[in-house]
Each structure stands twice: as structure tokens, then as C-alpha cells.
Design an enzyme around this catalytic site. Structure first.
Site, PDB file in Angstrom:
ATOM      1  N   HIS A 120       0.826  -1.231   0.000  1.00 25.45           N
ATOM      2  CA  HIS A 120       0.000   0.000   0.000  1.00 25.45           C
ATOM      3  C   HIS A 120       0.854   1.273   0.000  1.00 25.45           C
ATOM      4  O   HIS A 120       0.327   2.361  -0.241  1.00 25.45           O
ATOM      5  CB  HIS A 120      -0.911   0.044   1.232  1.00 25.45           C
ATOM      6  CG  HIS A 120      -1.917  -1.056   1.286  1.00 25.45           C
ATOM      7  ND1 HIS A 120      -2.788  -1.300   0.247  1.00 25.45           N
ATOM      8  CD2 HIS A 120      -2.199  -1.977   2.240  1.00 25.45           C
ATOM      9  CE1 HIS A 120      -3.565  -2.344   0.568  1.00 25.45           C
ATOM     10  NE2 HIS A 120      -3.223  -2.768   1.762  1.00 25.45           N
ATOM     11  N   ASP A 155      -2.853 -10.902  -2.111  1.00 29.08           N
ATOM     12  CA  ASP A 155      -3.341 -10.365  -0.833  1.00 29.08           C
ATOM     13  C   ASP A 155      -4.825  -9.977  -0.976  1.00 29.08           C
ATOM     14  O   ASP A 155      -5.272  -9.612  -2.064  1.00 29.08           O
ATOM     15  CB  ASP A 155      -2.509  -9.118  -0.485  1.00 29.08           C
ATOM     16  CG  ASP A 155      -2.749  -8.604   0.920  1.00 29.08           C
ATOM     17  OD1 ASP A 155      -1.928  -8.886   1.807  1.00 29.08           O
ATOM     18  OD2 ASP A 155      -3.776  -7.910   1.130  1.00 29.08           O
ATOM     19  N   HIS A 157      -6.193  -7.399  -0.066  1.00 33.68           N
ATOM     20  CA  HIS A 157      -6.299  -5.972  -0.380  1.00 33.68           C
ATOM     21  C   HIS A 157      -5.581  -5.662  -1.689  1.00 33.68           C
ATOM     22  O   HIS A 157      -4.547  -6.260  -1.996  1.00 33.68           O
ATOM     23  CB  HIS A 157      -5.668  -5.136   0.735  1.00 33.68           C
ATOM     24  CG  HIS A 157      -6.245  -5.404   2.097  1.00 33.68           C
ATOM     25  ND1 HIS A 157      -5.754  -6.390   2.918  1.00 33.68           N
ATOM     26  CD2 HIS A 157      -7.271  -4.814   2.753  1.00 33.68           C
ATOM     27  CE1 HIS A 157      -6.461  -6.394   4.051  1.00 33.68           C
ATOM     28  NE2 HIS A 157      -7.385  -5.454   3.976  1.00 33.68           N
ATOM     29  N   ASP A 242      -3.932 -13.024   3.845  1.00 30.76           N
ATOM     30  CA  ASP A 242      -5.159 -12.597   4.522  1.00 30.76           C
ATOM     31  C   ASP A 242      -6.416 -12.972   3.729  1.00 30.76           C
ATOM     32  O   ASP A 242      -7.506 -12.477   4.014  1.00 30.76           O
ATOM     33  CB  ASP A 242      -5.135 -11.098   4.870  1.00 30.76           C
ATOM     34  CG  ASP A 242      -4.699 -10.220   3.725  1.00 30.76           C
ATOM     35  OD1 ASP A 242      -4.487 -10.742   2.608  1.00 30.76           O
ATOM     36  OD2 ASP A 242      -4.561  -8.995   3.936  1.00 30.76           O
TER      37      ASP A 242
END
Ligand SMILES: [Zn+2]
Length: 327
Positions: A120, A155, A157, A242
Site C-alpha cells: 500500500h 493479498d 487488499h 489474509d
């Protein structure tokens, strides 16, 4: 069958907040899945010039000062904490990612178990537990010696920082599969790259609750043919586990055993050893998932279609197939 190594750096423990999901205990849990016969390496930190290929030097100086001025724990935003040592730790994490990629170029699969995560982190700011974009730093450094890199980010995200680092280039193929309508709220199907990079960013946002049937469909129909067509010199995985069924943050339903076929598909598609870099993953079964990732790297096996994907996933995949002109 491929040779394998793993990178672990004890300094990661100096960036810790035990009451935060992104704590050192989750790294210890992830590392519990590394098979005993895998060689462990300790990396060198990234150099300032390495991280400045991705990040604004003014942001790096600011981050360094913020960390130095932190007594025990500070916050850069509501999600992202720092300690006094976090800047050094982040340089080590980026260095570990570089080492993993260099090892993969040298002929063996390598998994860098690093914290804080990176995908990120943007050009000029920290975000979503991430300070320095480890994968982007490693990719930009090795692009001085190789022509092309494929990055697969599984991931939960979307890896906004990584995508933005390579959005305008045709030398990096960025493929992300992630949970839709979820932090950081980017990564829609129509984000495909710009200029020379148009067509070199592929985003597959999936519904919460997606299973291996959905991931298999995205991998087999989109990522594998795209990687085969691209034929990268280097293959990096932004490995965020995740998406596990018991993750407290992500809401996907991947089981530890599912990581084996996903990893194996990438090994076969890329035709080069994989460099994996840890991103998220906060669940009790993270160690088991890591064990299955190594099994996917080191053992041959069949990859069977695991069932029928959701209608929503089928729709996304057919849209991507047509947009990216995949067979
Ligand atoms: Zn994540």
C-alpha cells in the site's frame, strides 16, 4: 522441483505493536510453516538509493525523522503505526525483498518473510500498515539488469502502491486478485495501466466469501495466460495470506491447502523461480498456508479444477479476457 530458501530478519521484531493485527507474532506464526530443510538467510538493508527509486526522498527523510522522534509508539494514520526503529526495519524489509528477487534470478525460489508489509505504500506516503513498498523497491532495482518482471498480488487488499509504481510501463505486468469494495478501494477491472503501460495492469476484484474455485478460475483463465504471453525474466509474488478463511481482516474463504495449487500454477506459468514477499496475513492458519506454499514451490503435482466459480467471478473473468485479449 525447485530449490528453495527463505529470508528472515530478526530486526522485524523492533517494529511491533502487540495489540495491532500487524504485529510480530503474526510473522512468527507465518515462519512456523517454513519446512526444516529450507535454508534461512539474513539480508542486508536496502540502500537509500534503492528506496529512492520508488519513494520521494522528502517522504523518506520525514519518515526517518518521525521514527527517530517516537518514544515508544506513534501513528502515521489511523491504521499505520511506527516505533523508534521502524525506519531501519523498513529498510531491512526492502533489502530482504531485493535479496529474494536476486536469489530467484540466481536459480532458486525464495520467500522473504518481512514486516512491515509494503504494497500500500505510495510514492510520498505510508498507508495501510505499510511504510516502504518492498516489492516495488526490489522490482525497480532489478529492472536495471533484467527486461521484464511479472508481479502477482494475491493479498486480500489491492496493492495500490505497487500498481501505481508501474502503471505507465510495459516492463512490469502487475496482476492483482483482491476482495472488492474493500480497503484501499482501488483495483477495479478498468484500471489497466496507462500510456506504454496500458494492458500491463490486470485487476480481478472478487466478492467477499470467494473460494479456491474463484481463485482457480482467475488464475487459469487470466493470470496464467497473461504471464505466459508476457514471458517475464523475473516473477514476484506479493504474498498476502489474509485471504485465509480464518483471517480476522480479510473475508475470503481460502484454505491453507489451496495455496499449493495457486503457487504451482505460477511456477509453471512463469518458467522462472519465484520470489515471494510477505504482505498481509493475520490468521491462526497462516503457518499452515506457508507450508503449502513451499509444497507448491518444491513438489510436482497435478492441479485439478476445484469446482464452479460464482457467477460474479465468471463475469469478471470474461470481461478481463476480452479487455486483455487473452485466449
Ligand atoms: Zn492485505
Amino acid at each position: 522441483m525447485g530449490r528453495c530458501c527463505a529470508i528472515i530478519d530478526p530486526i522485524c521484531a523492533d517494529h511491533d505493536n502487540p495489540s495491532h493485527p500487524e504485529c510480530n507474532a503474526r510473522l512468527v506464526n507465518a515462519c512456523s510453516g517454513i519446512p526444516r530443510d529450507v535454508a534461512l538467510l539474513a539480508p542486508e538493508p536496502a540502500l537509500r538509493e534503492d528506496v529512492e527509486r520508488v519513494h520521494d526522498p522528502r517522504y523518506l527523510s520525514w519518515l526517518e525523522q518521525r521514527c527517530a522522534a517516537t518514544a515508544t509508539l506513534g501513528w502515521l494514520d489511523s491504521d499505520t503505526y511506527i516505533t523508534r526503529r521502524s525506519f531501519d526495519v523498513a529498510l531491512h524489509a526492502a533489502g530482504a525483498a531485493i535479496a529474494a528477487v536476486e536469489r530467484s534470478i540466481g536459480g532458486e525460489h525464495c520467500f522473504a518473510f518481512v514486516r512491515p508489509p509494503g504494497h500500500h505504500a505510495e510514492f510520498d506516503r505510508a498507508m495501510g500498515f505499510c511504510l516502504i513498498n518492498n516489492v516495488a523497491v526490489a522490482a525497480k532495482k532489478v529492472l536495471e539488469n533484467v527486461d521484464t518482471i511479472a508481479i502477482v498480488d494475491w493479498d486480500a487488499h489491492h496493492g495500490n502502491g505497487t500498481q501505481n509504481s508501474f502503471y505507465g510501463t510495459d516492463r512490469v505486468l502487475y496482476c492483482s486478485v483482491h476482495q472488492e469494495h474493500f480497503f484501499p478501494y482501488s483495483g477495479t477491472v478498468d484500471e489497466v495501466g496507462a500510456g506504454a503501460g496500458k494492458g500491463y495492469t490486470i485487476n480481478a476484484p472478487l466478492q467477499a466469501g470467494s473460494t479456491i474455485a474463484d481463485y482457480y478460475h482467475v488464475f487459469s483463465e487470466i493470470f496464467v495466460p497473461a504471464i505466459e504471453r508476457f514471458s517475464p525474466d523475473v516473477m514476484i509474488v506479493s504474498a498476502g495470506q489474509d485471504i485465509l478463511f480464518d483471517d480476522p481482516i480479510g473475508r475470503m474463504r481460502i484454505r491453507p491447502v489451496d495455496f499449493e495449487p495457486l503457487t504451482r500454477m505460477l511456477v509453471r506459468a512463469a518458467g522462472v523461480p519465484l520470489a515471494l514477499v510477505l504482505e498481509g496475513g493475520y490468521s491462526p492458519s497462516h503457518g499452515a498456508a506457508v507450508q503449502h506454499i513451499f509444497a507448491g514451490l518444491t513438489s510436482d503435482g497435478t492441479v485439478n479444477a476445484p469446482g464452479i466459480p460464482s457467477e460474479r467471478t465468471q463475469k469478471i473473468v470474461s470481461w478481463l479476457k476480452s479487455e486483455h485479449r487473452l485466449p
